[in-house]
Design an enzyme around this catalytic site. Structure first.
Site, PDB file in Angstrom:
ATOM      1  N   HIS A 276       0.857  -1.188   0.000  1.00 30.14           N
ATOM      2  CA  HIS A 276       0.000   0.000   0.000  1.00 30.14           C
ATOM      3  C   HIS A 276       0.886   1.228   0.000  1.00 30.14           C
ATOM      4  O   HIS A 276       1.789   1.341   0.821  1.00 30.14           O
ATOM      5  CB  HIS A 276      -0.899   0.030   1.247  1.00 30.14           C
ATOM      6  CG  HIS A 276      -2.161  -0.737   1.058  1.00 30.14           C
ATOM      7  ND1 HIS A 276      -3.394  -0.140   1.095  1.00 30.14           N
ATOM      8  CD2 HIS A 276      -2.370  -2.044   0.832  1.00 30.14           C
ATOM      9  CE1 HIS A 276      -4.322  -1.066   0.880  1.00 30.14           C
ATOM     10  NE2 HIS A 276      -3.722  -2.230   0.726  1.00 30.14           N
TER      11      HIS A 276
ATOM     12  N   TYR B 118      -9.200   8.397   5.287  1.00 33.48           N
ATOM     13  CA  TYR B 118      -9.502   9.099   6.527  1.00 33.48           C
ATOM     14  C   TYR B 118     -10.583  10.128   6.204  1.00 33.48           C
ATOM     15  O   TYR B 118     -10.356  11.042   5.404  1.00 33.48           O
ATOM     16  CB  TYR B 118      -8.267   9.822   7.053  1.00 33.48           C
ATOM     17  CG  TYR B 118      -7.107   8.898   7.390  1.00 33.48           C
ATOM     18  CD1 TYR B 118      -7.136   8.102   8.536  1.00 33.48           C
ATOM     19  CD2 TYR B 118      -5.986   8.826   6.568  1.00 33.48           C
ATOM     20  CE1 TYR B 118      -6.077   7.258   8.851  1.00 33.48           C
ATOM     21  CE2 TYR B 118      -4.920   7.991   6.876  1.00 33.48           C
ATOM     22  CZ  TYR B 118      -4.972   7.211   8.013  1.00 33.48           C
ATOM     23  OH  TYR B 118      -3.922   6.383   8.325  1.00 33.48           O
TER      24      TYR B 118
ATOM     25  N   PRO C  83      -4.026   3.859  18.162  1.00 35.14           N
ATOM     26  CA  PRO C  83      -3.880   3.283  16.813  1.00 35.14           C
ATOM     27  C   PRO C  83      -4.075   4.294  15.686  1.00 35.14           C
ATOM     28  O   PRO C  83      -4.172   3.911  14.533  1.00 35.14           O
ATOM     29  CB  PRO C  83      -4.949   2.181  16.773  1.00 35.14           C
ATOM     30  CG  PRO C  83      -5.938   2.553  17.806  1.00 35.14           C
ATOM     31  CD  PRO C  83      -5.243   3.394  18.834  1.00 35.14           C
TER      32      PRO C  83
ATOM     33  N   LYS D  46       0.904   2.286  14.610  1.00 40.95           N
ATOM     34  CA  LYS D  46       2.313   2.110  14.934  1.00 40.95           C
ATOM     35  C   LYS D  46       2.604   1.042  15.987  1.00 40.95           C
ATOM     36  O   LYS D  46       3.765   0.683  16.207  1.00 40.95           O
ATOM     37  CB  LYS D  46       2.904   3.437  15.435  1.00 40.95           C
ATOM     38  CG  LYS D  46       2.851   4.565  14.439  1.00 40.95           C
ATOM     39  CD  LYS D  46       4.238   5.106  14.160  1.00 40.95           C
ATOM     40  CE  LYS D  46       4.240   6.216  13.145  1.00 40.95           C
ATOM     41  NZ  LYS D  46       4.475   5.760  11.802  1.00 40.95           N
TER      42      LYS D  46
ATOM     43  N   TYR E  34       4.718   8.788   8.747  1.00 39.40           N
ATOM     44  CA  TYR E  34       3.609   7.830   8.622  1.00 39.40           C
ATOM     45  C   TYR E  34       4.171   6.408   8.487  1.00 39.40           C
ATOM     46  O   TYR E  34       3.651   5.466   9.065  1.00 39.40           O
ATOM     47  CB  TYR E  34       2.803   8.211   7.378  1.00 39.40           C
ATOM     48  CG  TYR E  34       1.472   7.522   7.192  1.00 39.40           C
ATOM     49  CD1 TYR E  34       0.537   7.468   8.208  1.00 39.40           C
ATOM     50  CD2 TYR E  34       1.133   6.968   5.958  1.00 39.40           C
ATOM     51  CE1 TYR E  34      -0.700   6.869   8.012  1.00 39.40           C
ATOM     52  CE2 TYR E  34      -0.097   6.367   5.752  1.00 39.40           C
ATOM     53  CZ  TYR E  34      -1.003   6.321   6.783  1.00 39.40           C
ATOM     54  OH  TYR E  34      -2.228   5.732   6.587  1.00 39.40           O
TER      55      TYR E  34
HETATM   56  P1  RFL Z   1       0.199  -8.373  22.267  1.00 40.82           P
HETATM   57  O1  RFL Z   1      -0.035  -8.603  20.831  1.00 40.82           O
HETATM   58  O2  RFL Z   1      -0.920  -7.827  23.081  1.00 40.82           O
HETATM   59  O3  RFL Z   1       0.707  -9.737  22.879  1.00 40.82           O
HETATM   60  C1  RFL Z   1       0.859  -9.904  24.284  1.00 40.82           C
HETATM   61  C2  RFL Z   1       0.652 -11.366  24.601  1.00 40.82           C
HETATM   62  O4  RFL Z   1       0.881 -11.583  25.993  1.00 40.82           O
HETATM   63  C3  RFL Z   1      -0.137 -12.455  26.482  1.00 40.82           C
HETATM   64  N1  RFL Z   1      -0.239 -12.234  27.941  1.00 40.82           N
HETATM   65  C4  RFL Z   1       0.197 -13.091  28.874  1.00 40.82           C
HETATM   66  N2  RFL Z   1       0.797 -14.280  28.783  1.00 40.82           N
HETATM   67  C5  RFL Z   1       1.135 -14.918  29.939  1.00 40.82           C
HETATM   68  N3  RFL Z   1       0.857 -14.411  31.179  1.00 40.82           N
HETATM   69  C6  RFL Z   1       0.246 -13.205  31.303  1.00 40.82           C
HETATM   70  N4  RFL Z   1       0.009 -12.698  32.516  1.00 40.82           N
HETATM   71  C7  RFL Z   1      -0.092 -12.488  30.116  1.00 40.82           C
HETATM   72  N5  RFL Z   1      -0.695 -11.304  29.890  1.00 40.82           N
HETATM   73  C8  RFL Z   1      -0.783 -11.172  28.567  1.00 40.82           C
HETATM   74  C9  RFL Z   1      -1.362 -12.090  25.697  1.00 40.82           C
HETATM   75  O5  RFL Z   1      -2.321 -13.135  25.694  1.00 40.82           O
HETATM   76  C10 RFL Z   1      -0.766 -11.818  24.319  1.00 40.82           C
HETATM   77  O6  RFL Z   1      -0.755 -12.978  23.514  1.00 40.82           O
HETATM   78  O7  RFL Z   1       1.432  -7.364  22.498  1.00 40.82           O
HETATM   79  P2  RFL Z   1       2.742  -7.085  21.608  1.00 40.82           P
HETATM   80  O8  RFL Z   1       3.462  -8.352  21.256  1.00 40.82           O
HETATM   81  O9  RFL Z   1       3.457  -6.028  22.335  1.00 40.82           O
HETATM   82  O10 RFL Z   1       2.182  -6.505  20.210  1.00 40.82           O
HETATM   83  C11 RFL Z   1       1.528  -5.263  20.185  1.00 40.82           C
HETATM   84  C12 RFL Z   1       0.492  -5.254  19.058  1.00 40.82           C
HETATM   85  O11 RFL Z   1      -0.361  -6.366  19.226  1.00 40.82           O
HETATM   86  C13 RFL Z   1      -0.310  -3.952  19.066  1.00 40.82           C
HETATM   87  O12 RFL Z   1       0.542  -2.843  19.304  1.00 40.82           O
HETATM   88  C14 RFL Z   1      -1.032  -3.703  17.725  1.00 40.82           C
HETATM   89  O13 RFL Z   1      -1.992  -4.696  17.466  1.00 40.82           O
HETATM   90  C15 RFL Z   1      -1.673  -2.306  17.710  1.00 40.82           C
HETATM   91  N6  RFL Z   1      -2.498  -2.093  16.483  1.00 40.82           N
HETATM   92  C16 RFL Z   1      -1.889  -1.777  15.283  1.00 40.82           C
HETATM   93  N7  RFL Z   1      -0.530  -1.685  15.221  1.00 40.82           N
HETATM   94  C17 RFL Z   1       0.059  -1.425  14.019  1.00 40.82           C
HETATM   95  O14 RFL Z   1       1.314  -1.328  13.970  1.00 40.82           O
HETATM   96  N8  RFL Z   1      -0.668  -1.286  12.853  1.00 40.82           N
HETATM   97  C18 RFL Z   1      -2.035  -1.389  12.830  1.00 40.82           C
HETATM   98  O15 RFL Z   1      -2.648  -1.285  11.767  1.00 40.82           O
HETATM   99  C19 RFL Z   1      -2.711  -1.618  14.092  1.00 40.82           C
HETATM  100  N9  RFL Z   1      -4.053  -1.754  14.150  1.00 40.82           N
HETATM  101  C20 RFL Z   1      -3.887  -2.247  16.551  1.00 40.82           C
HETATM  102  C21 RFL Z   1      -4.655  -2.066  15.346  1.00 40.82           C
HETATM  103  C22 RFL Z   1      -4.540  -2.576  17.746  1.00 40.82           C
HETATM  104  C23 RFL Z   1      -5.907  -2.688  17.768  1.00 40.82           C
HETATM  105  N10 RFL Z   1      -6.512  -2.996  19.014  1.00 40.82           N
HETATM  106  C24 RFL Z   1      -7.222  -4.179  19.229  1.00 40.82           C
HETATM  107  C25 RFL Z   1      -6.110  -2.253  20.186  1.00 40.82           C
HETATM  108  C26 RFL Z   1      -6.024  -2.196  15.372  1.00 40.82           C
HETATM  109  C27 RFL Z   1      -6.667  -2.501  16.593  1.00 40.82           C
HETATM  110  C28 RFL Z   1      -8.173  -2.598  16.583  1.00 40.82           C
END
Ligand code: RFL
Length: 385
Positions: free
Chosen positions: A75, A195, A287, A291, A382
């Site tokens: 993209h 957007y 979000p 990032k 971005y």
């Molecule tokens: P995660 O992915 O939350 O993984 C953490 C893991 O730890 C586990 N956990 C435990 N395990 C054992 N004992 C415990 N006590 C624990 N507590 C938690 C959890 O089950 C989980 O599996 O964190 P990580 O690895 O730091 O990754 C971060 C990303 O997941 C997050 O920043 C992104 O998803 C944010 N985000 C986006 N980021 C982008 O770069 N581009 C995007 O387009 C984007 N879109 C988004 C998003 C986040 C969203 N939500 C749901 C907040 C869109 C959405 C809707």
């Protein structure tokens, strides 16, 4: 009591923990990931999709990008719609000329788990860490057992336990905005990200796959995600996206709905004793500029290199400098996310203060539409992490 030793214990099998574990395994370092959810759950948890150029580099250089290269989509354009009309920014020709690769986070997680196991790593699913001892590099599990290692990586996201074991300052900001985050079983309506700025609030469109599209609607804080029917959601998306003027949306069932509050926090430092935080555990970013996952991969790579230098070469310096290396990059991303929030949301109301801020918002959009220097700034930040 069961005791298992590994060089590095990783709490959490999200993007941060899995990239970290994979790079450490490639360096021959023994590591164990402890994950509270099941494998099926983490492999189907839809979240991010937009990967920055640096994330693609990290995955490619570490042999983790096979699925991404086979199935990810490039993209390079986003567009803005509003009272000011519509304009497109083709960022492959702006700033550093970088693009996004769209690859659903759950697919990336699935690939990373398979490769980590392939590299001889061990994951304990359905195992919750209750507490981390940052001095003895130990994890206390919910069943009362204790795991010990030489180092612990806290990669357990924003609701994890590792943050609590770091006596740090936490800098927090509630941006006062909430998004209704939707996944629709429908093909994308537009080629790129859209957007839309509307008097009813912001609406966003982000392609995910050929059959699933992410939409966002700004809603009041505390909004009930089940308050609206699918039809009401599509009606509101049509209004805010000005579909009558610019073309119809391709609709389908809403398959996921959740509220995402635009909040940010940054811990400082992000290490204590043998414990090092990466990803959402270290900093939560709204979000608005997509990032979060990219920051998670950035920190995981820096931490993996630092741990490998310590464990394999006996040099502690990169680990000592871990927070100082990663935090400025986190703040840079926070700054741009904050800028995006102000670009996409104006206050409601017709009092003088609200109208003033909305007029600034419009001026900012018009400048982005007309100024090449502004567009270069946008493109660089971005995509950049
Ligand atoms: P995660 O992915 O939350 O993984 C953490 C893991 O730890 C586990 N956990 C435990 N395990 C054992 N004992 C415990 N006590 C624990 N507590 C938690 C959890 O089950 C989980 O599996 O964190 P990580 O690895 O730091 O990754 C971060 C990303 O997941 C997050 O920043 C992104 O998803 C944010 N985000 C986006 N980021 C982008 O770069 N581009 C995007 O387009 C984007 N879109 C988004 C998003 C986040 C969203 N939500 C749901 C907040 C869109 C959405 C809707």
């Amino acid at each position: 009591m069961s005791t298992l030793s590994a060089d590095v214990l990783i709490c959490g099998a999200g993007p941060a923990g899995l990239v970290l574990g994979n790079i450490l395994r490639a360096e021959g370092i023994r590591c164990l990931i402890v994950e509270r959810q099941s494998r099926a759950h983490v492999q189907s948890r839809a979240r991010a999709g937009f990967l920055a150029a640096n994330s693609v580099r990290i995955l490619s250089e570490n042999g983790l990008a096979e699925g991404l290269h086979a199935n990810g989509q490039h993209h390079d354009t986003c567009a803005f719609r509003g009272d000011h009309g519509e304009f497109e920014l083709k960022y492959s020709g702006l700033g550093r000329g970088e693009i996004h690769t769209v690859y659903p986070q759950q697919d990336l997680v699935r690939d990373l788990i398979a490769e980590f196991l392939n590299r001889g790593g061990e994951i304990r699913f359905n195992t919750e860490v209750q507490e981390i001892d940052p001095h003895d590099a130990a994890l206390l599990l919910a069943d009362g057992s204790r795991l010990t290692g030489r180092f612990v990586a806290g990669c357990d996201g924003q609701h994890g336990v590792s943050r609590q074991a770091v006596p740090a300052q936490v800098y927090h900001r509630d941006h006062g905005v909430s998004w209704f985050a939707l996944l629709a079983q429908a093909p994308p309506s537009l080629a790129g990200v859209m957007y839309a700025i509307h008097p009813n609030g912001f609406a966003g469109h982000m392609a995910r796959t050929a059959t699933v599209t992410r939409y966002y609607l700004q809603v009041p804080q505390g909004f009930d995600p089940n308050a609206w029917s699918d039809k009401q959601i599509w009606d509101e998306l049509h209004v805010r996206m000005r579909a009558d003027q610019y073309g119809e949306l391709r609709t389908g069932p809403i398959i996921e709905r959740r509220i995402v509050d635009m909040t940010s926090h940054v811990m400082d430092p992000i290490q204590h004793g043998t414990l090092f935080l990466a990803g959402d555990a270290a900093s939560l970013i709204s979000p608005s500029a997509a990032k979060g996952a990219n920051l998670a991969l950035m920190a995981a790579e820096v931490l993996a290199r630092a741990l490998a230098t310590q464990i394999n070469l006996g040099d502690a310096q990169p680990l000592i400098r871990y927070s100082a290396e990663v935090l400025p990059r986190i703040w840079r991303a926070q700054e741009f996310s904050h800028w995006m929030i102000n670009l996409l949301h104006g206050p409601f109301g017709n009092d003088s203060h609200s109208v003033f801020l909305r007029s600034l918002q419009r001026a900012r959009l018009e400048s982005l539409r007309d100024s090449r220097a502004h567009q270069d700034f946008f493109a660089e930040n971005y995509i950049g992490v």
